[in-house]
Design a protein around this motif. Sequence first.
Motif, PDB file in Angstrom:
ATOM      1  N   ILE A  61     -10.818   5.724  -6.656  1.00  0.00           N
ATOM      2  CA  ILE A  61     -10.930   5.484  -5.220  1.00  0.00           C
ATOM      3  C   ILE A  61     -10.052   6.439  -4.434  1.00  0.00           C
ATOM      4  O   ILE A  61      -8.862   6.233  -4.264  1.00  0.00           O
ATOM      5  CB  ILE A  61     -10.584   4.023  -4.897  1.00  0.00           C
ATOM      6  CG1 ILE A  61     -11.566   3.125  -5.641  1.00  0.00           C
ATOM      7  CG2 ILE A  61     -10.654   3.762  -3.400  1.00  0.00           C
ATOM      8  CD1 ILE A  61     -11.137   1.700  -5.710  1.00  0.00           C
ATOM      9  N   LEU A  63      -8.798   8.180  -1.113  1.00  0.00           N
ATOM     10  CA  LEU A  63      -8.693   7.938   0.323  1.00  0.00           C
ATOM     11  C   LEU A  63      -8.240   9.215   1.015  1.00  0.00           C
ATOM     12  O   LEU A  63      -7.648   9.182   2.088  1.00  0.00           O
ATOM     13  CB  LEU A  63      -7.721   6.787   0.598  1.00  0.00           C
ATOM     14  CG  LEU A  63      -8.117   5.443  -0.015  1.00  0.00           C
ATOM     15  CD1 LEU A  63      -7.045   4.387   0.213  1.00  0.00           C
ATOM     16  CD2 LEU A  63      -9.440   4.961   0.570  1.00  0.00           C
ATOM     17  N   LEU A 112      -2.508   8.759 -12.382  1.00  0.00           N
ATOM     18  CA  LEU A 112      -2.183   7.495 -11.726  1.00  0.00           C
ATOM     19  C   LEU A 112      -3.381   6.560 -11.748  1.00  0.00           C
ATOM     20  O   LEU A 112      -4.522   6.994 -11.840  1.00  0.00           O
ATOM     21  CB  LEU A 112      -1.750   7.753 -10.282  1.00  0.00           C
ATOM     22  CG  LEU A 112      -0.597   8.741 -10.131  1.00  0.00           C
ATOM     23  CD1 LEU A 112      -0.365   9.061  -8.668  1.00  0.00           C
ATOM     24  CD2 LEU A 112       0.664   8.150 -10.751  1.00  0.00           C
ATOM     25  N   ARG A 113      -3.066   5.251 -11.631  1.00  0.00           N
ATOM     26  CA  ARG A 113      -4.133   4.253 -11.669  1.00  0.00           C
ATOM     27  C   ARG A 113      -4.154   3.437 -10.388  1.00  0.00           C
ATOM     28  O   ARG A 113      -3.132   3.261  -9.740  1.00  0.00           O
ATOM     29  CB  ARG A 113      -3.878   3.266 -12.798  1.00  0.00           C
ATOM     30  CG  ARG A 113      -3.757   3.864 -14.152  1.00  0.00           C
ATOM     31  CD  ARG A 113      -5.107   4.038 -14.773  1.00  0.00           C
ATOM     32  NE  ARG A 113      -4.932   4.535 -16.130  1.00  0.00           N
ATOM     33  CZ  ARG A 113      -4.846   3.745 -17.188  1.00  0.00           C
ATOM     34  NH1 ARG A 113      -4.925   2.449 -17.044  1.00  0.00           N
ATOM     35  NH2 ARG A 113      -4.681   4.249 -18.379  1.00  0.00           N
ATOM     36  N   GLY A 114      -5.315   2.868 -10.124  1.00  0.00           N
ATOM     37  CA  GLY A 114      -5.458   1.845  -9.088  1.00  0.00           C
ATOM     38  C   GLY A 114      -4.851   2.230  -7.748  1.00  0.00           C
ATOM     39  O   GLY A 114      -5.192   3.258  -7.183  1.00  0.00           O
ATOM     40  N   HIS A 115      -3.954   1.364  -7.274  1.00  0.00           N
ATOM     41  CA  HIS A 115      -3.395   1.587  -5.947  1.00  0.00           C
ATOM     42  C   HIS A 115      -2.500   2.818  -5.890  1.00  0.00           C
ATOM     43  O   HIS A 115      -2.412   3.477  -4.866  1.00  0.00           O
ATOM     44  CB  HIS A 115      -2.609   0.365  -5.498  1.00  0.00           C
ATOM     45  CG  HIS A 115      -3.474  -0.819  -5.248  1.00  0.00           C
ATOM     46  ND1 HIS A 115      -3.621  -1.835  -6.156  1.00  0.00           N
ATOM     47  CD2 HIS A 115      -4.263  -1.131  -4.208  1.00  0.00           C
ATOM     48  CE1 HIS A 115      -4.469  -2.723  -5.680  1.00  0.00           C
ATOM     49  NE2 HIS A 115      -4.876  -2.334  -4.506  1.00  0.00           N
ATOM     50  N   TYR A 116      -1.832   3.121  -7.022  1.00  0.00           N
ATOM     51  CA  TYR A 116      -0.986   4.319  -7.032  1.00  0.00           C
ATOM     52  C   TYR A 116      -1.854   5.553  -6.803  1.00  0.00           C
ATOM     53  O   TYR A 116      -1.482   6.466  -6.074  1.00  0.00           O
ATOM     54  CB  TYR A 116      -0.236   4.439  -8.361  1.00  0.00           C
ATOM     55  CG  TYR A 116       0.875   3.428  -8.513  1.00  0.00           C
ATOM     56  CD1 TYR A 116       2.132   3.675  -7.975  1.00  0.00           C
ATOM     57  CD2 TYR A 116       0.680   2.236  -9.186  1.00  0.00           C
ATOM     58  CE1 TYR A 116       3.163   2.754  -8.111  1.00  0.00           C
ATOM     59  CE2 TYR A 116       1.695   1.310  -9.329  1.00  0.00           C
ATOM     60  CZ  TYR A 116       2.943   1.571  -8.788  1.00  0.00           C
ATOM     61  OH  TYR A 116       3.949   0.663  -8.924  1.00  0.00           O
ATOM     62  N   ALA A 118      -4.864   5.620  -5.252  1.00  0.00           N
ATOM     63  CA  ALA A 118      -5.402   5.607  -3.888  1.00  0.00           C
ATOM     64  C   ALA A 118      -4.345   6.085  -2.888  1.00  0.00           C
ATOM     65  O   ALA A 118      -4.632   6.906  -2.004  1.00  0.00           O
ATOM     66  CB  ALA A 118      -5.876   4.194  -3.524  1.00  0.00           C
ATOM     67  N   ILE A 119      -3.108   5.601  -3.045  1.00  0.00           N
ATOM     68  CA  ILE A 119      -2.065   5.981  -2.092  1.00  0.00           C
ATOM     69  C   ILE A 119      -1.654   7.442  -2.294  1.00  0.00           C
ATOM     70  O   ILE A 119      -1.355   8.147  -1.329  1.00  0.00           O
ATOM     71  CB  ILE A 119      -0.883   4.993  -2.189  1.00  0.00           C
ATOM     72  CG1 ILE A 119      -1.355   3.641  -1.633  1.00  0.00           C
ATOM     73  CG2 ILE A 119       0.322   5.487  -1.397  1.00  0.00           C
ATOM     74  CD1 ILE A 119      -0.388   2.502  -1.804  1.00  0.00           C
ATOM     75  N   ALA A 120      -1.686   7.922  -3.547  1.00  0.00           N
ATOM     76  CA  ALA A 120      -1.396   9.334  -3.786  1.00  0.00           C
ATOM     77  C   ALA A 120      -2.413  10.217  -3.063  1.00  0.00           C
ATOM     78  O   ALA A 120      -2.048  11.262  -2.501  1.00  0.00           O
ATOM     79  CB  ALA A 120      -1.383   9.641  -5.279  1.00  0.00           C
ATOM     80  N   ILE A 122      -3.969   9.489  -0.307  1.00  0.00           N
ATOM     81  CA  ILE A 122      -3.598   9.467   1.111  1.00  0.00           C
ATOM     82  C   ILE A 122      -2.471  10.473   1.346  1.00  0.00           C
ATOM     83  O   ILE A 122      -2.503  11.255   2.294  1.00  0.00           O
ATOM     84  CB  ILE A 122      -3.104   8.064   1.557  1.00  0.00           C
ATOM     85  CG1 ILE A 122      -4.225   7.036   1.459  1.00  0.00           C
ATOM     86  CG2 ILE A 122      -2.588   8.121   3.003  1.00  0.00           C
ATOM     87  CD1 ILE A 122      -3.806   5.645   1.933  1.00  0.00           C
ATOM     88  N   ALA A 123      -1.473  10.446   0.447  1.00  0.00           N
ATOM     89  CA  ALA A 123      -0.327  11.345   0.588  1.00  0.00           C
ATOM     90  C   ALA A 123      -0.783  12.802   0.574  1.00  0.00           C
ATOM     91  O   ALA A 123      -0.359  13.609   1.417  1.00  0.00           O
ATOM     92  CB  ALA A 123       0.686  11.089  -0.533  1.00  0.00           C
TER      93      ALA A 123
ATOM     94  N   MET B  94     -11.481  -4.248  -6.887  1.00  0.00           N
ATOM     95  CA  MET B  94     -10.424  -3.645  -6.086  1.00  0.00           C
ATOM     96  C   MET B  94     -10.967  -2.991  -4.809  1.00  0.00           C
ATOM     97  O   MET B  94     -10.338  -3.046  -3.757  1.00  0.00           O
ATOM     98  CB  MET B  94      -9.704  -2.592  -6.927  1.00  0.00           C
ATOM     99  CG  MET B  94      -8.454  -2.047  -6.280  1.00  0.00           C
ATOM    100  SD  MET B  94      -7.596  -0.928  -7.412  1.00  0.00           S
ATOM    101  CE  MET B  94      -7.570   0.554  -6.467  1.00  0.00           C
ATOM    102  N   TYR B 273       7.034  11.387  -2.931  1.00  0.00           N
ATOM    103  CA  TYR B 273       6.308  10.293  -3.566  1.00  0.00           C
ATOM    104  C   TYR B 273       5.485  10.813  -4.746  1.00  0.00           C
ATOM    105  O   TYR B 273       5.520  10.254  -5.847  1.00  0.00           O
ATOM    106  CB  TYR B 273       5.399   9.598  -2.554  1.00  0.00           C
ATOM    107  CG  TYR B 273       4.349   8.725  -3.191  1.00  0.00           C
ATOM    108  CD1 TYR B 273       4.709   7.553  -3.840  1.00  0.00           C
ATOM    109  CD2 TYR B 273       3.013   9.093  -3.183  1.00  0.00           C
ATOM    110  CE1 TYR B 273       3.758   6.762  -4.455  1.00  0.00           C
ATOM    111  CE2 TYR B 273       2.055   8.313  -3.791  1.00  0.00           C
ATOM    112  CZ  TYR B 273       2.426   7.149  -4.424  1.00  0.00           C
ATOM    113  OH  TYR B 273       1.482   6.373  -5.042  1.00  0.00           O
ATOM    114  N   LEU B 274       4.751  11.899  -4.489  1.00  0.00           N
ATOM    115  CA  LEU B 274       3.901  12.448  -5.552  1.00  0.00           C
ATOM    116  C   LEU B 274       4.744  12.850  -6.759  1.00  0.00           C
ATOM    117  O   LEU B 274       4.397  12.568  -7.901  1.00  0.00           O
ATOM    118  CB  LEU B 274       3.104  13.654  -5.036  1.00  0.00           C
ATOM    119  CG  LEU B 274       2.012  13.324  -4.033  1.00  0.00           C
ATOM    120  CD1 LEU B 274       1.325  14.591  -3.551  1.00  0.00           C
ATOM    121  CD2 LEU B 274       0.988  12.383  -4.661  1.00  0.00           C
TER     122      LEU B 274
END
Lengths: 325, 288
Positions: A61, A63, A112-116, A118-120, A122-123, B94, B273-274
């Motif tokens: 996923i 983003l 990375l998996r899942g929410h990590y 998705a947020i990566a 975005i970053a 999810m 973060y990355l």
Amino acid sequence: MARPARGTTVRWLAASALLAALLAFPFVFTRPFPRHVMISIFLYAMLAQAWNILAGYCGQISLGHAVFFGIGAYTSTLLVRHAALTPWLGMLAGAAVAGLVSQAIGFPVFRLRGHYFAIATIAVGEIVQTLFINWDWAGGARGLFVPLQRPDRFVHFQFHESKQNYYFVSLAFLALALGLARLLERSRAGYYFRAIREDQEAAASLGVDVTRYKQLAMGISAMLTALGGSFYAQYILFIDPESVFPLSLSILICLIAVLGGVGTLWGPLLGAAVLVPLSEGTRVLLGGGGKALDLLIYGGLIVVIAVVQPGGLIALLRRPWGRTS
Amino acid sequence: MTVEVLLQAAVSGLLMGFVYALIAAGLSLIFGLMEIVNFAHGEFLMLAMYTAFWSWALWRLDPLLSLPLSAAVLFLLGVLTYKGVIRWILEAPMLAQIFATFGLAVFLRSLAQFLWGVDFRLIQDPLVKGRVSLAGLYIGLPQLMASLACLAAFGFLYWFITRTETGLALQATAQDRQAASLMGIDTERMFALGWGIGAGCVGVAGSLLTTFFYIFPDVGGTFALLAYVAVALGGFGNVPATLAGGITVGLVEVLGGLLIAPAFKYAIVFLLYLVVVLWRPQGLFGKF
């Protein structure tokens, strides 16, 4: 076993009728507005399908897809401005650059998996947007105009006099995205994508090179998205980091796919066919004026769909025919 | 660049970090309970800021005085969100979970824009204002007050979830829903409470932010992104670790802006973060 055959015939007839209607549309509706709405539907459906290949079929996923959209828009525009290169080639260059960038991004973030994950993404999107805002050669925060060519010429990819050719080009792009998704659905890679989506460990234990196939999905998805970005730049004739790299665009692309039905061939088109006219219609009917009524409506719509029918609108359509796949 | 400038920046970063930490704590608590990331967290913050603003505009209530009201309004919003939306998607894929809260974010942001327009608003003349000089460093009093109050709220939250019976029930639910349920914990109530407290945290943080920050419909975006980063840095679901995450984000933002380029300050935070999640995909203190 007779039912599937009948279903197939019905679907072929429906698809042919739809195609005929779409080809006839610009000859029936000659005013700019209906054509603009249809062009927007095709563009967003194509972008949503591109995202769907990575997220819907392969389960990753993202983003941050505006990154690839923006790269497509900027590459073709910069090549027109600085090298006078026709956008027809510029968009291929844009797709190539987006493909390369997607591989560079995928290499780290696919760990990375899942929410990590998705947020990566975005970053990454935010970082790339910041880079373009501060990159003076590429217009910085002020953005870039695509030089207007008069009269319209095919080689310049500018058809502003009637929008008709934009209509057919965007339809062709959509057909390309749908064709690719269809091809993937039936191919070995497509089966691997879905295996990764369902259970990454299981897929890996059966010998699927998980990282390689995620990268493949990402590359195809990014290149298609970049084509959409190039088209957007030529159609709107102005780009800036705010309009081609924002998080809101990344989210809009996924919302359309989610609304229609994720991981399905026709879902993204259905989502765009519902959301784009809704957005354009409310914008025109209720007046913009910064009131954001269109967003209000479709924000609410997305919540309802996610809660009531996570399979998207396409799941509602399928039920009467008893198809479950 | 002198040592004073660096120290000054470090102090501002630290102060902002406490505010980020409280915002992030709410997010992390909710995630720990049910593995859902609330993508409307920034919009919750925005609504808290508008609550403080309207309390001031209508009744001349200073944000400090209306703080309990903001916290209560947000608590209610959190519970309503759980009851109206989240409860129905606990078992959903999810993607559906992500887009339920994303849709909510779009909805709330547009609602604010629809109701109150896109103008930037500011609370003029708050009770606590001005700045003090301390050992050659200047500290804005609103910032100081906001960060101390956020730190206190963070401490209270930590005490609540680790020392009270309800807090322990909350933790038990986070660890194993079935087992907690068998032990007689009303998990449904815990989930609603978790959303209430999670949103209540931004109620406090948002209210305090209004003493030195503009209020507008999109204000939540940046704060929420920084909060996601703070949560992921600490490790999803680990509430105490978000303090470290929040402070790190605050310091990196200010020092990165100072040492590299102001325009890149958020980009530097995201880059950090990355780097961190690549090295430790589960965050600094998270278990995988």
